[in-house]
Design a protein around this motif. Structure first.
Motif, PDB file in Angstrom:
ATOM      1  N   MET B 376       0.755  -1.237  -0.056  1.00 43.55           N
ATOM      2  CA  MET B 376       0.143   0.093   0.077  1.00 43.55           C
ATOM      3  C   MET B 376       0.985   1.223   0.031  1.00 43.55           C
ATOM      4  O   MET B 376       0.727   2.344  -0.717  1.00 43.55           O
ATOM      5  CB  MET B 376      -0.931  -0.020   1.115  1.00 43.55           C
ATOM      6  CG  MET B 376      -1.950  -1.180   1.264  1.00 43.55           C
ATOM      7  SD  MET B 376      -3.016  -1.280   2.555  1.00 43.55           S
ATOM      8  CE  MET B 376      -2.200  -1.991   3.627  1.00 43.55           C
ATOM      9  N   GLU B 377       2.123   0.955   0.639  1.00 46.17           N
ATOM     10  CA  GLU B 377       2.871   2.252   0.583  1.00 46.17           C
ATOM     11  C   GLU B 377       3.333   2.673  -0.751  1.00 46.17           C
ATOM     12  O   GLU B 377       3.670   3.538  -1.193  1.00 46.17           O
ATOM     13  CB  GLU B 377       4.029   2.174   1.743  1.00 46.17           C
ATOM     14  CG  GLU B 377       3.785   2.178   3.133  1.00 46.17           C
ATOM     15  CD  GLU B 377       5.128   1.843   4.152  1.00 46.17           C
ATOM     16  OE1 GLU B 377       5.166   0.638   4.422  1.00 46.17           O
ATOM     17  OE2 GLU B 377       5.710   2.971   3.979  1.00 46.17           O
ATOM     18  N   ILE B 378       3.609   1.279  -1.407  1.00 40.93           N
ATOM     19  CA  ILE B 378       4.278   1.511  -2.741  1.00 40.93           C
ATOM     20  C   ILE B 378       3.172   2.279  -3.714  1.00 40.93           C
ATOM     21  O   ILE B 378       3.552   3.050  -4.586  1.00 40.93           O
ATOM     22  CB  ILE B 378       4.723   0.158  -3.255  1.00 40.93           C
ATOM     23  CG1 ILE B 378       5.841  -0.144  -2.365  1.00 40.93           C
ATOM     24  CG2 ILE B 378       5.168   0.356  -4.925  1.00 40.93           C
ATOM     25  CD1 ILE B 378       6.470  -1.790  -2.604  1.00 40.93           C
ATOM     26  N   VAL B 379       1.763   1.920  -3.509  1.00 38.34           N
ATOM     27  CA  VAL B 379       0.959   2.223  -4.262  1.00 38.34           C
ATOM     28  C   VAL B 379       0.772   3.650  -4.068  1.00 38.34           C
ATOM     29  O   VAL B 379       0.581   4.644  -5.350  1.00 38.34           O
ATOM     30  CB  VAL B 379      -0.379   1.705  -4.178  1.00 38.34           C
ATOM     31  CG1 VAL B 379      -1.565   2.297  -4.903  1.00 38.34           C
ATOM     32  CG2 VAL B 379      -0.334   0.150  -4.620  1.00 38.34           C
ATOM     33  N   VAL B 380       0.550   4.261  -2.999  1.00 37.54           N
ATOM     34  CA  VAL B 380       0.539   5.645  -2.654  1.00 37.54           C
ATOM     35  C   VAL B 380       1.620   6.361  -3.157  1.00 37.54           C
ATOM     36  O   VAL B 380       1.507   7.372  -3.929  1.00 37.54           O
ATOM     37  CB  VAL B 380       0.565   5.812  -1.097  1.00 37.54           C
ATOM     38  CG1 VAL B 380       0.487   7.246  -0.818  1.00 37.54           C
ATOM     39  CG2 VAL B 380      -0.823   5.398  -0.454  1.00 37.54           C
ATOM     40  N   THR B 381       2.930   5.766  -3.142  1.00 39.13           N
ATOM     41  CA  THR B 381       4.010   6.490  -3.647  1.00 39.13           C
ATOM     42  C   THR B 381       3.843   6.489  -5.172  1.00 39.13           C
ATOM     43  O   THR B 381       4.195   7.770  -5.940  1.00 39.13           O
ATOM     44  CB  THR B 381       5.495   5.645  -3.518  1.00 39.13           C
ATOM     45  OG1 THR B 381       5.426   5.792  -2.049  1.00 39.13           O
ATOM     46  CG2 THR B 381       6.720   6.231  -4.183  1.00 39.13           C
ATOM     47  N   LEU B 382       3.638   5.551  -5.926  1.00 43.75           N
ATOM     48  CA  LEU B 382       2.925   5.630  -7.368  1.00 43.75           C
ATOM     49  C   LEU B 382       1.952   6.438  -7.625  1.00 43.75           C
ATOM     50  O   LEU B 382       2.194   7.318  -8.824  1.00 43.75           O
ATOM     51  CB  LEU B 382       2.912   4.270  -7.923  1.00 43.75           C
ATOM     52  CG  LEU B 382       4.016   3.159  -7.931  1.00 43.75           C
ATOM     53  CD1 LEU B 382       3.237   1.812  -8.324  1.00 43.75           C
ATOM     54  CD2 LEU B 382       4.922   3.680  -8.775  1.00 43.75           C
ATOM     55  N   THR B 383       1.148   6.594  -6.732  1.00 43.96           N
ATOM     56  CA  THR B 383       0.147   7.727  -7.173  1.00 43.96           C
ATOM     57  C   THR B 383       0.758   9.064  -7.082  1.00 43.96           C
ATOM     58  O   THR B 383       0.170   9.799  -7.997  1.00 43.96           O
ATOM     59  CB  THR B 383      -1.032   7.550  -5.974  1.00 43.96           C
ATOM     60  OG1 THR B 383      -1.557   6.162  -5.881  1.00 43.96           O
ATOM     61  CG2 THR B 383      -1.982   8.510  -6.042  1.00 43.96           C
ATOM     62  N   VAL B 384       1.346   9.313  -6.145  1.00 42.17           N
ATOM     63  CA  VAL B 384       2.160  10.595  -6.095  1.00 42.17           C
ATOM     64  C   VAL B 384       3.044  10.984  -7.369  1.00 42.17           C
ATOM     65  O   VAL B 384       2.733  11.877  -8.016  1.00 42.17           O
ATOM     66  CB  VAL B 384       3.156  10.491  -4.858  1.00 42.17           C
ATOM     67  CG1 VAL B 384       3.767  12.161  -4.992  1.00 42.17           C
ATOM     68  CG2 VAL B 384       2.154  10.617  -3.572  1.00 42.17           C
ATOM     69  N   ILE B 385       3.586   9.860  -7.854  1.00 49.20           N
ATOM     70  CA  ILE B 385       4.441  10.036  -9.233  1.00 49.20           C
ATOM     71  C   ILE B 385       3.442  10.313 -10.371  1.00 49.20           C
ATOM     72  O   ILE B 385       3.996  11.076 -11.218  1.00 49.20           O
ATOM     73  CB  ILE B 385       5.552   8.848  -9.324  1.00 49.20           C
ATOM     74  CG1 ILE B 385       6.456   8.762  -7.985  1.00 49.20           C
ATOM     75  CG2 ILE B 385       6.116   8.851 -10.411  1.00 49.20           C
ATOM     76  CD1 ILE B 385       7.427   7.558  -7.791  1.00 49.20           C
ATOM     77  N   PHE B 386       2.597   9.276 -10.326  1.00 50.50           N
ATOM     78  CA  PHE B 386       1.961   9.377 -11.573  1.00 50.50           C
ATOM     79  C   PHE B 386       0.909  10.776 -11.640  1.00 50.50           C
ATOM     80  O   PHE B 386       0.990  11.264 -12.670  1.00 50.50           O
ATOM     81  CB  PHE B 386       0.911   8.233 -11.651  1.00 50.50           C
ATOM     82  CG  PHE B 386       1.510   7.071 -11.787  1.00 50.50           C
ATOM     83  CD1 PHE B 386       2.714   6.749 -12.633  1.00 50.50           C
ATOM     84  CD2 PHE B 386       0.801   5.708 -11.746  1.00 50.50           C
ATOM     85  CE1 PHE B 386       3.330   5.617 -12.969  1.00 50.50           C
ATOM     86  CE2 PHE B 386       1.399   4.377 -11.844  1.00 50.50           C
ATOM     87  CZ  PHE B 386       2.826   4.404 -12.642  1.00 50.50           C
TER      88      PHE B 386
END
Lengths: 288, 414
Positions: B376-386
């Motif tokens: 979930m931390e990784i998905v949130v990080t990807l969300t920020v990047i995208f």
């Protein structure tokens, strides 16, 4: 005029000297004894392991009572629901009880780390956490060499939990709940100076019972909680590799360079900018 | 085709001079181009999932989404999003220094896009800090009010983030003015540029190093191969090549994706720019490697090299600093653009490794249970990047960032 020429020069000199000595600033605050911080002396030879301190601590701060058993050799840790724990360490001198809680450093890393002054070293000695200021960044947890502050990860309104040496009680003239409740007199509350004298006296009077060291006298620049132990401190759950100078000292050097960079860099950049601008102009002139 | 587009832009600007600015902005808000691109197909589901996770995080606490523990209170969101993200945003201050202070005109055409990238990186990656705050409603405390923790490195970093974002916004603002066709505003704003640049470089010097200085007090928790009192200087020096590698990487992609927007002249200049950047990177990396070597020798940690963490350290230093440094040098000598890109990617991996080694992997490396980021931390990080990339695309498609400024700007300069 209140700000005459003499005062002006004085100010300039002081400012100049300040800039010049820079890093040696920290040394000025050597005279610790001048500040009468209060603290607690814990004596492992007197501790019965009854955990009365744990229970009164939970009641005093509205926390749940610890349900887990105290077993020799099993290390329990403080947590977001327990500010103070007793552990039974198996050492070369047999089983030794040691209490664990915030050390209330003289120069706390957590308070130096806090960008909102939520972690605060009171003038009485306790290091307290103030929820109305804290933004929950947990930099105090990164910085504390004893890993004391605990964070409520499962709350939408999380708090930092740690021992506050019962600051509210101290302000009204009472002593910390754990020190009051201790049946074996293992916890002594007093000023740091008195406590160090008392600890030295105990080591001097019965050198066989103690290792010749007061943990907390020097570690991390000195702490409010002081420990006497019958077994070497590295065997009873203390990190004996911690430095003796204070932890805020580590980032002081960096912080002192900040004003200099702020003063020196912009004029330098502006100078280069002007210099290169002139060159370009002359180039243009030549082209024309 | 290019001229046609330029004409179109000019008409927008002209129309707007007379018409309502709100109508213009409303029309610009609509997406341009295809919606169903491969990038969008991946990005949108991730962003939606990420938003759900962020809501959960605020309702039931950090622990419901992250793997953070009492021992490792800072994880991926700080170690990667903030610490690494800001290092990659360092290209903006390096390039503004080269172009506005040293007046190297060669790099002028990529300043705007780099500043935009830097600004968005700060906005999003420093903004990701808000997700990590347990009590974000108090975030205003160190900025207003009487709660200044001036002894805190984090206080310095927080203020610098805020001020630097403003400085970068000012540096970028002429592009916004050109987009809106606001001639007077453009004149005033571009007059502020040099001030913002000088202020911005000073701030960057201090907070790039400040991010490293944050960890100075965690002396006993960071693996000795990564901890030294020189962390701030290391962070500053490495931000130079981290930022420029990002410029090379991003520039290479932008040149493909936004091919139509870039003028013939700038297309031709691209290779020369990349070679110049490669040279600067190599120089900065040499300084960095030399510093690391000095610190290693003085730290007397030789014996630690022959441990698991030691091999990891050597991989970072030799494989992702020294090797890309030589690649940069080689590609500069042989004018090999592919090699420059390869070196840039390796350098970026090296910077990610370095920042994560200090903040996550080497932090409490000896603890019984180690922190790993949750999915979930990784998905949130990807969300920020995208989200950042989407906003970036939105701006590139509207404002004169990669393409030339509208013709009235040139007229005004004279």
């Amino acid at each position: 005029m209140s700000f005459d020429r003499r005062n002006f020069f004085k100010t300039i000199c002081v400012a100049g000297a300040t800039l010049a000595v820079g890093n040696s600033f920290g040394a000025v605050k050597q005279d610790e004894n001048a500040i009468e911080f209060q603290g607690v002396l814990y004596d492992s030879t007197r501790c019965l392991g009854c955990r009365a301190c744990e229970r009164v601590c939970a009641t005093a701060h509205g926390l749940p009572e610890a349900k887990d058993e105290l077993k020799a050799g099993v290390i329990r840790n403080t947590s977001e629901s327990q500010r103070s724990v007793i552990n039974n360490h198996i050492t070369s001198k047999g089983e030794v009880y040691v209490k664990k809680q915030c050390m209330h450093c003289n120069e706390p890393a957590c308070a130096a780390a806090c960008l909102t002054q939520a972690m605060h070293k009171t003038k009485e000695g306790p290091v307290v956490w103030r929820g109305d200021k804290c933004m929950g960044c947990r930099y105090c947890m990164i910085s504390c060499p004893f890993d004391v502050p605990k964070f409520e990860y499962h709350s939408a309104n999380p708090k930092i939990e740690k021992c506050d040496m019962c600051y509210d009680r101290i302000k009204t003239g009472k002593i910390p709940a754990c020190a009051e409740a201790c049946p074996g007199d293992a916890l002594t509350f007093g000023t740091r100076r008195e406590l160090i004298q008392e600890a030295r006296k105990r080591i001097f009077e019965s050198p066989k019972d103690y290792v010749n060291q007061i943990y907390g006298e020097e570690v991390a620049g000195g702490t409010g909680w002081l420990y006497l132990s019958s077994a070497p401190f590295n065997e009873v759950g203390f990190n004996t590799k911690l430095q003796n100078s204070s932890y805020p000292e580590l980032s002081k050097g960096f912080l002192y360079t900040v004003p200099s960079v702020f003063v020196l860099l912009p004029p330098l950049l502006l100078g280069i900018h002007e210099a290169t601008k002139n060159r370009n102009h002359s180039n243009e002139d030549e082209n024309e | 085709m290019k001229t046609k587009m330029n004409k179109q832009i000019q008409t927008i600007a002209k129309d707007n001079d007379g018409g309502s600015i709100f109508k213009f902005i409303l029309s610009e808000l609509k997406p341009k181009g295809k919606l169903l691109t491969p990038f969008n197909l991946i990005a949108f589901p991730v962003i939606i999932l990420g938003i759900v996770l962020i809501v959960i995080r605020f309702v039931s606490g950090l622990g419901s989404v992250t793997n953070l523990t009492q021992d490792t209170p800072w994880g991926l969101w700080i170690g990667f999003d903030v610490v690494t993200g800001v290092a990659f945003a360092g290209g903006a201050y390096v390039l503004t220094f080269i172009v506005y202070i040293l007046k190297v005109e060669k790099y002028h055409s990529i300043v705007r896009v780099t500043v935009l990238n830097g600004f968005l990186a700060y906005l999003f990656y420093a903004g990701a800090l808000l997700l990590d705050l347990g009590r974000p409603w108090n975030v205003i405390n160190p900025i207003i009010g009487n709660n200044f923790g001036t002894s805190s490195v984090l206080f310095l970093v927080a203020w610098h983030f805020l001020l630097y974002m403003i400085a970068e916004l000012i540096e970028f603002s002429p592009a916004i003015a050109e987009w809106l066709g606001a001639r007077r505003a453009r004149k005033i704003l571009s007059g502020l540029t040099i001030g913002a640049v000088i202020f911005g470089i000073t701030l960057s010097t201090l907070h790039q190093s400040g991010l490293g200085a944050l960890y100075l007090m965690a002396k006993d928790k960071i693996h000795p191969l990564w901890y030294s009192e020189f962390i701030p200087i290391m962070f500053l020096v490495s931000s130079v090549f981290a930022g420029l590698s990002m410029v090379i990487f991003e520039g290479s992609i932008s040149h493909k994706v936004f091919f139509n927007q870039i003028s013939e002249k700038n297309h031709k200049a691209q290779n020369g720019i990349l070679q110049g950047l490669a040279k600067i990177c190599a120089g900065a990396m040499f300084a960095y490697f030399f510093l690391q070597l000095l610190v290693l020798i003085h730290g007397k940690n030789w014996d630690l090299l022959n441990t698991k963490m030691g091999y990891w350290f050597l991989l970072e230093m030799l494989g992702f600093v020294l090797l890309p440094m030589f690649l940069f040098l080689y590609s500069y000598r042989h004018r090999n653009i592919f090699m420059i890109r390869l070196a840039a990617i390796m350098t970026m991996i090296g910077v990610i490794l370095n920042r994560l080694n200090l903040t996550v992997i080497g932090f409490k490396w000896d603890a019984a249970s180690h922190y790993y980021p949750s999915w979930m931390e990784i998905v949130v990080t990807l969300t920020v990047i995208f989200t950042e990339i989407l906003i970036f695309k939105w701006i590139i498609n509207r404002m004169p960032v990669l393409r030339e400024s509208p013709s009235w700007v040139e007229d005004e300069k004279i």
